[in-house]
Design a protein around this motif. Structure first.
Motif, PDB file in Angstrom:
ATOM      1  N   VAL A   1     -46.864 -36.708 -18.889  1.00 28.13           N
ATOM      2  CA  VAL A   1     -44.540 -37.606 -19.309  1.00 28.13           C
ATOM      3  C   VAL A   1     -44.990 -37.915 -20.396  1.00 28.13           C
ATOM      4  CG1 VAL A   1     -43.321 -37.102 -16.512  1.00 28.13           C
ATOM      5  CG2 VAL A   1     -44.413 -39.366 -17.893  1.00 28.13           C
ATOM      6  N   THR A   2     -44.157 -37.088 -21.046  1.00 28.42           N
ATOM      7  CA  THR A   2     -43.810 -38.032 -22.582  1.00 28.42           C
ATOM      8  C   THR A   2     -41.686 -38.244 -22.616  1.00 28.42           C
ATOM      9  OG1 THR A   2     -43.382 -35.560 -23.247  1.00 28.42           O
ATOM     10  CG2 THR A   2     -45.310 -36.323 -23.962  1.00 28.42           C
ATOM     11  N   ALA A   3     -41.949 -39.206 -23.289  1.00 29.20           N
ATOM     12  CA  ALA A   3     -40.303 -39.480 -23.178  1.00 29.20           C
ATOM     13  C   ALA A   3     -39.877 -40.741 -23.861  1.00 29.20           C
ATOM     14  CB  ALA A   3     -39.770 -40.485 -21.746  1.00 29.20           C
ATOM     15  N   ALA A   4     -39.474 -41.108 -24.906  1.00 24.54           N
ATOM     16  CA  ALA A   4     -39.289 -41.939 -25.903  1.00 24.54           C
ATOM     17  C   ALA A   4     -40.702 -42.407 -26.860  1.00 24.54           C
ATOM     18  CB  ALA A   4     -38.617 -43.172 -24.785  1.00 24.54           C
ATOM     19  N   GLY A   5     -40.669 -41.795 -26.732  1.00 29.08           N
ATOM     20  CA  GLY A   5     -42.050 -42.081 -27.864  1.00 29.08           C
ATOM     21  C   GLY A   5     -43.224 -42.281 -26.805  1.00 29.08           C
ATOM     22  N   LEU A   6     -42.952 -41.844 -25.763  1.00 23.99           N
ATOM     23  CA  LEU A   6     -44.413 -42.604 -24.712  1.00 23.99           C
ATOM     24  C   LEU A   6     -45.207 -41.129 -24.092  1.00 23.99           C
ATOM     25  CD1 LEU A   6     -42.248 -45.321 -23.056  1.00 23.99           C
ATOM     26  CD2 LEU A   6     -44.116 -45.821 -24.729  1.00 23.99           C
ATOM     27  N   ALA A   7     -46.377 -41.485 -23.603  1.00 23.90           N
ATOM     28  CA  ALA A   7     -46.839 -40.289 -23.722  1.00 23.90           C
ATOM     29  C   ALA A   7     -47.619 -40.703 -22.166  1.00 23.90           C
ATOM     30  CB  ALA A   7     -47.919 -39.517 -24.168  1.00 23.90           C
ATOM     31  N   ARG A   8     -47.913 -40.459 -21.106  1.00 30.50           N
ATOM     32  CA  ARG A   8     -48.093 -41.303 -20.199  1.00 30.50           C
ATOM     33  C   ARG A   8     -48.925 -40.552 -18.846  1.00 30.50           C
ATOM     34  NH1 ARG A   8     -47.538 -45.371 -23.413  1.00 30.50           N
ATOM     35  NH2 ARG A   8     -47.068 -46.602 -22.801  1.00 30.50           N
ATOM     36  N   GLU A   9     -50.117 -40.908 -18.394  1.00 32.79           N
ATOM     37  CA  GLU A   9     -50.513 -39.718 -17.832  1.00 32.79           C
ATOM     38  C   GLU A   9     -50.016 -40.400 -16.064  1.00 32.79           C
ATOM     39  OE1 GLU A   9     -53.350 -38.016 -17.722  1.00 32.79           O
ATOM     40  OE2 GLU A   9     -52.667 -38.257 -19.778  1.00 32.79           O
ATOM     41  N   VAL A  10     -49.673 -40.013 -15.386  1.00 31.54           N
ATOM     42  CA  VAL A  10     -48.495 -39.797 -14.223  1.00 31.54           C
ATOM     43  C   VAL A  10     -49.280 -39.231 -12.528  1.00 31.54           C
ATOM     44  CG1 VAL A  10     -46.769 -40.391 -15.423  1.00 31.54           C
ATOM     45  CG2 VAL A  10     -47.111 -38.396 -14.893  1.00 31.54           C
ATOM     46  N   SER A  11     -48.875 -39.784 -11.292  1.00 32.09           N
ATOM     47  CA  SER A  11     -49.199 -39.308 -10.434  1.00 32.09           C
ATOM     48  C   SER A  11     -47.277 -38.996  -9.894  1.00 32.09           C
ATOM     49  CB  SER A  11     -49.131 -40.953  -9.406  1.00 32.09           C
ATOM     50  OG  SER A  11     -48.789 -41.833  -9.102  1.00 32.09           O
TER      51      SER A  11
ATOM     52  N   ILE B   1     -39.308 -36.291  -7.395  1.00 37.09           N
ATOM     53  CA  ILE B   1     -40.149 -36.824  -7.402  1.00 37.09           C
ATOM     54  C   ILE B   1     -40.222 -38.437  -8.041  1.00 37.09           C
ATOM     55  CG2 ILE B   1     -41.981 -36.161  -8.547  1.00 37.09           C
ATOM     56  CD1 ILE B   1     -41.958 -34.307  -7.030  1.00 37.09           C
ATOM     57  N   LYS B   2     -41.412 -39.099  -7.367  1.00 36.78           N
ATOM     58  CA  LYS B   2     -41.203 -40.536  -7.912  1.00 36.78           C
ATOM     59  C   LYS B   2     -42.423 -40.086  -8.261  1.00 36.78           C
ATOM     60  CE  LYS B   2     -42.636 -45.141  -7.015  1.00 36.78           C
ATOM     61  NZ  LYS B   2     -42.441 -46.516  -6.118  1.00 36.78           N
ATOM     62  N   ILE B   3     -42.012 -40.563 -10.053  1.00 33.39           N
ATOM     63  CA  ILE B   3     -43.207 -40.716 -11.264  1.00 33.39           C
ATOM     64  C   ILE B   3     -43.726 -41.688 -11.677  1.00 33.39           C
ATOM     65  CG2 ILE B   3     -43.884 -40.582 -13.497  1.00 33.39           C
ATOM     66  CD1 ILE B   3     -41.597 -37.913 -13.578  1.00 33.39           C
ATOM     67  N   SER B   4     -45.200 -42.529 -11.416  1.00 32.87           N
ATOM     68  CA  SER B   4     -45.554 -43.678 -11.779  1.00 32.87           C
ATOM     69  C   SER B   4     -46.878 -43.379 -12.624  1.00 32.87           C
ATOM     70  CB  SER B   4     -46.357 -44.349 -10.274  1.00 32.87           C
ATOM     71  OG  SER B   4     -45.248 -44.493  -9.382  1.00 32.87           O
ATOM     72  N   PRO B   5     -47.073 -44.441 -13.453  1.00 33.16           N
ATOM     73  CA  PRO B   5     -48.249 -44.478 -14.127  1.00 33.16           C
ATOM     74  C   PRO B   5     -50.024 -44.342 -13.661  1.00 33.16           C
ATOM     75  CG  PRO B   5     -46.667 -46.463 -14.548  1.00 33.16           C
ATOM     76  CD  PRO B   5     -46.335 -45.758 -13.497  1.00 33.16           C
ATOM     77  N   ARG B   6     -51.020 -44.019 -13.837  1.00 34.74           N
ATOM     78  CA  ARG B   6     -51.678 -44.040 -12.899  1.00 34.74           C
ATOM     79  C   ARG B   6     -52.744 -44.119 -14.812  1.00 34.74           C
ATOM     80  NH1 ARG B   6     -55.418 -38.892 -13.739  1.00 34.74           N
ATOM     81  NH2 ARG B   6     -53.583 -37.560 -14.795  1.00 34.74           N
ATOM     82  N   ASN B   7     -54.579 -44.873 -13.475  1.00 34.84           N
ATOM     83  CA  ASN B   7     -55.415 -45.080 -14.588  1.00 34.84           C
ATOM     84  C   ASN B   7     -55.960 -44.139 -14.429  1.00 34.84           C
ATOM     85  OD1 ASN B   7     -54.279 -48.356 -14.359  1.00 34.84           O
ATOM     86  ND2 ASN B   7     -55.521 -48.251 -12.839  1.00 34.84           N
ATOM     87  N   THR B   8     -56.266 -43.645 -15.998  1.00 36.31           N
ATOM     88  CA  THR B   8     -57.973 -42.317 -16.013  1.00 36.31           C
ATOM     89  C   THR B   8     -58.513 -42.879 -16.604  1.00 36.31           C
ATOM     90  OG1 THR B   8     -56.764 -42.504 -18.863  1.00 36.31           O
ATOM     91  CG2 THR B   8     -55.940 -41.455 -16.635  1.00 36.31           C
TER      92      THR B   8
END
Length: 124
Positions: free
Chosen positions: A68-78, A117-124
């Motif tokens: 997901v990308t939002a508010a200038g952030l990009a995160r790998e998520v589950s 859907i619940k979105i959670s950050p994940r370790n990559t």
């Protein structure tokens, strides 16, 4: 892994979340789709406007991960489908954040609620 308070605040205040579940190969991101997001009890939630027929929703449930990308952030998520009582505070958050939108009724209706859907950050 959890969102930091600053990340959640920034996402909650923005209206620019793009979701990109993995494609069938499990490594290539799908086309980013702009969707509404809300934060409830330190967790990030999204819903499919077209319910469980939403293409991004189907990919998220099938692949369980992406970006997901939002508010200038990009995160790998589950991605985790949710159901039940948690939908009531999610409805309230949608009503608060998107009160002026003509699409609000659909987003708190049964079709969209069924695609939460619940979105959670994940370790990559």
């Amino acid at each position: 892994m959890t969102w930091s308070p600053d990340e959640l605040r920034r996402i909650a205040e923005s209206d620019d979340l793009h979701i990109a579940p993995f494609r069938e190969d499990g490594t290539t991101y799908g086309t980013p789709t702009w969707i509404w997001s809300v934060v409830v009890d330190n967790a990030l939630y999204v819903r499919g406007y077209n319910g469980q027929k939403s293409r991004w929703y189907q990919a998220a449930v099938r692949q369980k991960a992406g970006r997901v990308t939002a508010a200038g952030l990009a995160r790998e998520v589950s991605f985790e489908p949710v159901d039940g009582a948690v939908n009531d505070p999610i409805d309230a958050a949608y009503r608060g954040k998107y009160a002026a939108s003509p699409y609000l009724a659909a987003m708190v209706g049964p079709r969209a609620r069924s695609a939460t859907i619940k979105i959670s950050p994940r370790n990559t």
